[in-house]
Design a protein around this motif. Structure first.
Motif, PDB file in Angstrom:
ATOM      1  N   ASP A   1       1.191  -0.956   0.306  1.00  0.00           N
ATOM      2  CA  ASP A   1       0.128  -0.446   0.113  1.00  0.00           C
ATOM      3  C   ASP A   1       0.587   0.860   0.087  1.00  0.00           C
ATOM      4  O   ASP A   1       1.896   1.395   0.468  1.00  0.00           O
ATOM      5  N   GLU A   2       0.356   2.316  -1.507  1.00  0.00           N
ATOM      6  CA  GLU A   2       1.236   2.981  -1.099  1.00  0.00           C
ATOM      7  C   GLU A   2       1.464   4.153   0.593  1.00  0.00           C
ATOM      8  O   GLU A   2       2.463   4.857   1.060  1.00  0.00           O
ATOM      9  N   ALA A   3       0.492   4.077   0.917  1.00  0.00           N
ATOM     10  CA  ALA A   3      -0.152   4.771   1.829  1.00  0.00           C
ATOM     11  C   ALA A   3       1.116   4.076   3.350  1.00  0.00           C
ATOM     12  O   ALA A   3       1.570   5.169   4.001  1.00  0.00           O
ATOM     13  N   LEU A   4       1.284   2.826   3.297  1.00  0.00           N
ATOM     14  CA  LEU A   4       2.147   2.745   4.257  1.00  0.00           C
ATOM     15  C   LEU A   4       3.361   2.935   4.241  1.00  0.00           C
ATOM     16  O   LEU A   4       4.263   2.782   5.207  1.00  0.00           O
ATOM     17  N   LEU A   5       4.403   2.494   2.878  1.00  0.00           N
ATOM     18  CA  LEU A   5       5.419   3.347   2.406  1.00  0.00           C
ATOM     19  C   LEU A   5       5.662   4.353   2.607  1.00  0.00           C
ATOM     20  O   LEU A   5       7.081   4.477   3.077  1.00  0.00           O
TER      21      LEU A   5
ATOM     22  N   ASN B   1       4.784   5.997   5.137  1.00  0.00           N
ATOM     23  CA  ASN B   1       4.243   6.280   6.530  1.00  0.00           C
ATOM     24  C   ASN B   1       5.917   6.166   6.950  1.00  0.00           C
ATOM     25  O   ASN B   1       6.361   5.410   6.413  1.00  0.00           O
ATOM     26  N   PRO B   2       6.632   6.918   7.771  1.00  0.00           N
ATOM     27  CA  PRO B   2       7.625   6.945   7.497  1.00  0.00           C
ATOM     28  C   PRO B   2       7.677   6.333   9.564  1.00  0.00           C
ATOM     29  O   PRO B   2       8.964   5.493   9.246  1.00  0.00           O
ATOM     30  N   SER B   3       6.735   5.538   9.677  1.00  0.00           N
ATOM     31  CA  SER B   3       7.131   5.050  10.982  1.00  0.00           C
ATOM     32  C   SER B   3       7.109   3.374  10.753  1.00  0.00           C
ATOM     33  O   SER B   3       7.107   2.802   9.414  1.00  0.00           O
ATOM     34  N   SER B   4       7.821   2.620  12.142  1.00  0.00           N
ATOM     35  CA  SER B   4       7.954   1.436  11.661  1.00  0.00           C
ATOM     36  C   SER B   4       7.504   0.780  10.666  1.00  0.00           C
ATOM     37  O   SER B   4       6.186   0.630  11.889  1.00  0.00           O
ATOM     38  N   TRP B   5       7.129  -0.739  10.987  1.00  0.00           N
ATOM     39  CA  TRP B   5       6.371  -1.487  10.566  1.00  0.00           C
ATOM     40  C   TRP B   5       6.924  -2.725  10.784  1.00  0.00           C
ATOM     41  O   TRP B   5       7.814  -3.096  10.192  1.00  0.00           O
ATOM     42  N   THR B   6       6.329  -4.168  10.533  1.00  0.00           N
ATOM     43  CA  THR B   6       6.973  -5.933  10.373  1.00  0.00           C
ATOM     44  C   THR B   6       5.727  -6.469   9.594  1.00  0.00           C
ATOM     45  O   THR B   6       4.420  -6.455   9.626  1.00  0.00           O
ATOM     46  N   ILE B   7       6.926  -7.212   8.320  1.00  0.00           N
ATOM     47  CA  ILE B   7       5.826  -8.198   7.484  1.00  0.00           C
ATOM     48  C   ILE B   7       6.157  -9.425   8.219  1.00  0.00           C
ATOM     49  O   ILE B   7       7.658  -9.932   7.915  1.00  0.00           O
TER      50      ILE B   7
ATOM     51  N   ILE C   1      13.010   0.359   8.812  1.00  0.00           N
ATOM     52  CA  ILE C   1      13.645   0.895   9.736  1.00  0.00           C
ATOM     53  C   ILE C   1      13.231   1.919   9.835  1.00  0.00           C
ATOM     54  O   ILE C   1      12.371   2.592   8.837  1.00  0.00           O
ATOM     55  N   ALA C   2      12.495   2.344  10.811  1.00  0.00           N
ATOM     56  CA  ALA C   2      11.648   3.932  11.087  1.00  0.00           C
ATOM     57  C   ALA C   2      12.507   5.190  10.112  1.00  0.00           C
ATOM     58  O   ALA C   2      13.400   5.155  10.291  1.00  0.00           O
ATOM     59  N   GLY C   3      11.798   6.355   9.059  1.00  0.00           N
ATOM     60  CA  GLY C   3      12.749   6.739   8.208  1.00  0.00           C
ATOM     61  C   GLY C   3      12.567   6.358   7.137  1.00  0.00           C
ATOM     62  O   GLY C   3      13.102   7.571   6.237  1.00  0.00           O
TER      63      GLY C   3
END
Length: 126
Positions: free
Chosen positions: A17-21, A23-29, A44-46
């Motif tokens: 998702d473009e919005a997720l990409l 978004n500067p915060s960290s996430w995990t799949i 890695i955030a940012g």
């Protein structure tokens, strides 16, 4: 005559998702396999940098890239079914701050063919 094909890796491609990409915060799949292997792909955030690791801990390099699609190659030795299983289950989860935001499929798992013979049985051509 016959040929034996040895599968060296499981290649996965996930449409992000473009919005997720953006978004500067960290996430995990998390890729959860039915053989108890878990692969974590953490942004890695940012940055657009990724940290990839598998558990249980193994010294195996995983290849991963991201743009619009997240692409990862999981070595065959990590995705072998458990003894007595003929198929490998896979569930994909998106986590942020250790909370599951999305899971595919929502219940159960995708069932993946685990042998060349099974892949051939499902193959078709036009």
């Amino acid at each position: 005559y016959g040929a034996r094909v040895v599968l060296r890796q499981l290649d996965l491609r996930i449409d992000m998702d473009e919005a997720l990409l953006n978004n500067p915060s960290s996430w995990t799949i998390e890729l959860s396999f039915s053989n108890a292997v878990r692969v974590h792909i953490t942004r890695i955030a940012g940055t657009r940098d990724l940290k990839v690791d598998a558990s249980p801990t193994r010294r195996i390099a995983l290849s991963c890239a991201i743009q619009r699609f997240l692409e990862i190659a999981v070595p065959n030795e990590l995705v072998k079914p458990r003894e007595g299983q003929h198929r490998l289950g896979l569930a994909v989860s998106l986590l942020q701050d250790e909370q599951v935001l999305e899971r595919y499929p929502t219940e159960g798992c995708f069932e993946l063919a685990s042998s060349t013979a099974e892949l051939d049985a499902h193959a078709w051509s036009a």
